[in-house]
Design a protein around this motif. Structure first.
Motif, short mmCIF file in Angstrom:
data_model
loop_
_atom_site.label_atom_id
_atom_site.label_comp_id
_atom_site.label_asym_id
_atom_site.label_seq_id
_atom_site.Cartn_x
_atom_site.Cartn_y
_atom_site.Cartn_z
N UNK A 9 3.45 4.24 -5.03
CA UNK A 9 3.07 3.14 -4.17
C UNK A 9 2.31 1.87 -4.96
N UNK A 10 1.52 2.58 -5.89
CA UNK A 10 0.69 1.70 -6.60
C UNK A 10 1.45 0.90 -7.73
N UNK A 11 2.40 1.86 -8.28
CA UNK A 11 3.34 1.11 -9.24
C UNK A 11 4.36 -0.03 -8.64
N UNK A 47 5.79 -1.41 -14.36
CA UNK A 47 4.58 -0.47 -14.01
C UNK A 47 5.57 0.88 -13.36
N UNK A 48 5.31 1.95 -13.90
CA UNK A 48 5.87 3.12 -13.11
C UNK A 48 5.21 4.31 -13.11
N UNK A 52 1.61 12.39 -11.12
CA UNK A 52 0.11 12.07 -10.73
C UNK A 52 -0.15 10.77 -12.03
N UNK A 53 0.65 10.14 -12.81
CA UNK A 53 0.19 9.49 -13.73
C UNK A 53 1.04 8.03 -13.57
N UNK A 54 0.28 6.92 -13.75
CA UNK A 54 0.65 5.55 -13.54
C UNK A 54 0.58 5.06 -15.12
N UNK A 55 1.61 4.40 -15.39
CA UNK A 55 1.85 3.51 -16.64
C UNK A 55 2.23 2.24 -16.48
N UNK A 56 1.34 1.10 -17.11
CA UNK A 56 1.51 -0.08 -17.12
C UNK A 56 2.13 -0.48 -18.51
N UNK A 57 3.52 -1.04 -18.64
CA UNK A 57 4.06 -1.29 -19.91
C UNK A 57 4.00 -2.91 -20.09
N UNK A 126 10.13 14.38 -8.02
CA UNK A 126 11.15 14.04 -6.66
C UNK A 126 11.33 12.99 -6.47
N UNK A 127 10.45 11.74 -7.06
CA UNK A 127 10.50 10.35 -6.60
C UNK A 127 11.14 9.64 -7.74
N UNK A 128 11.53 10.00 -8.77
CA UNK A 128 12.00 9.50 -10.00
C UNK A 128 13.52 9.69 -9.84
#
Length: 271
Positions: A9-11, A47-48, A52-57, A126-128
């Motif tokens: 959701x954050x991504x 953003x992906x 439980x990890x968030x990545x901002x490219x 499961x969400x990817x």
């Protein structure tokens, strides 16, 4: 700890607020000052989330990695930008809104290779769309560890936390202590499909709902659940309360340092 749907959701939210445009990045607290300076003013390309990890490219070797841990939160607000309150690890300011990160376990600048190494340690999410449930099945089917342990192992399945673990095991009437090697392939396929559906619903709703329509509180004449996690659930944090299906008091124990909930009748002991 936030479960995988929260990070996705954050991504999605950060893509909407900041994606494709320059972002002013700072670290009012100072702990991420060098990393923030390295991406300040750059365009957020992607953003992906993975588990439980968030990545901002921002660029191939300028990727901000965030793990919220137990206490991390992102707080958003529209312009005008206010003075920072409390310990703000990272602030992102876009054209119309800004977001403050507090309390995260990790907030660091990584290269593409370092991000690839993190993702290589994680199981399928499961969400990817690129998730390969076969990878998780191989680990589970060869393990004598309890299925409750395996589902929470982020190297086996990424993004599943305590709530999704308890609820999916209940929905499939599986004993949490059942060895992974005892799980049938068709059971795993059904469990994975349910995780995908439930977690996608969590992304849409921003809460975890796992009860079927026939167990809706309005139909059963019982009050709606009140919990900071939100949503209607079968067993999570319902220790001692009657099972919504059979009426048996929900059981609780500590398992690998985390709370475990199940129904002794609906989830009979594996033998």
């Amino acid at each position: 700890m936030p479960e995988g749907h929260t990070l996705h959701r954050l991504a999605r939210r950060h893509r909407a607020l900041f994606g494709g445009r320059p972002v002013a990045v700072s670290s009012p607290q100072g702990r991420f000052a060098a990393g923030a300076a390295a991406v300040d003013g750059m365009v957020l390309k992607k953003a992906e989330a993975h588990g439980k990890h968030l990545f901002h490219h921002y660029a191939p070797d300028r990727i901000v990695h965030v793990h919220l841990g137990l206490y991390g939160t992102f707080e958003e607000a529209p312009h005008p930008v206010q003075e920072p309150r409390g310990q703000v690890r990272m602030r992102m300011v876009g054209e119309t809104a800004y977001a403050d990160l507090r309390g995260a376990t990790a907030c660091e600048l990584l290269s593409t290779a370092e991000v690839r190494a993190i993702r290589a340690r994680l199981g399928p999410d499961p969400l990817r769309r690129d998730a390969d449930p076969e990878k998780a099945w191989v680990r589970i089917s060869r393990s004598k560890a309890p299925i409750a342990t395996l589902l929470m192992d982020q190297s086996v399945v990424a993004g599943v936390g305590n709530v999704y673990r308890a609820e999916t095991l209940f929905r499939h009437r599986l004993d949490p202590q059942m060895p992974g090697s005892a799980l049938a392939r068709e059971q795993w396929d059904a469990l994975w499909a349910d995780l995908v559906a439930l977690m996608r619903d969590g992304v849409r709703r921003g809460r975890i709902d796992t009860v079927e329509k026939e167990h809706d509180p309005r139909l059963q004449g019982r009050p709606a659940r009140k919990d900071r996690h939100g949503g209607e659930v079968y067993v999570y944090r319902r220790a001692g309360l009657p099972c919504l299906v059979c009426g048996t008091p929900i059981a609780h124990t500590e398992h690998a340092g985390r709370n475990l909930f199940w129904c002794p009748t609906c989830q009979p002991e594996y033998r």
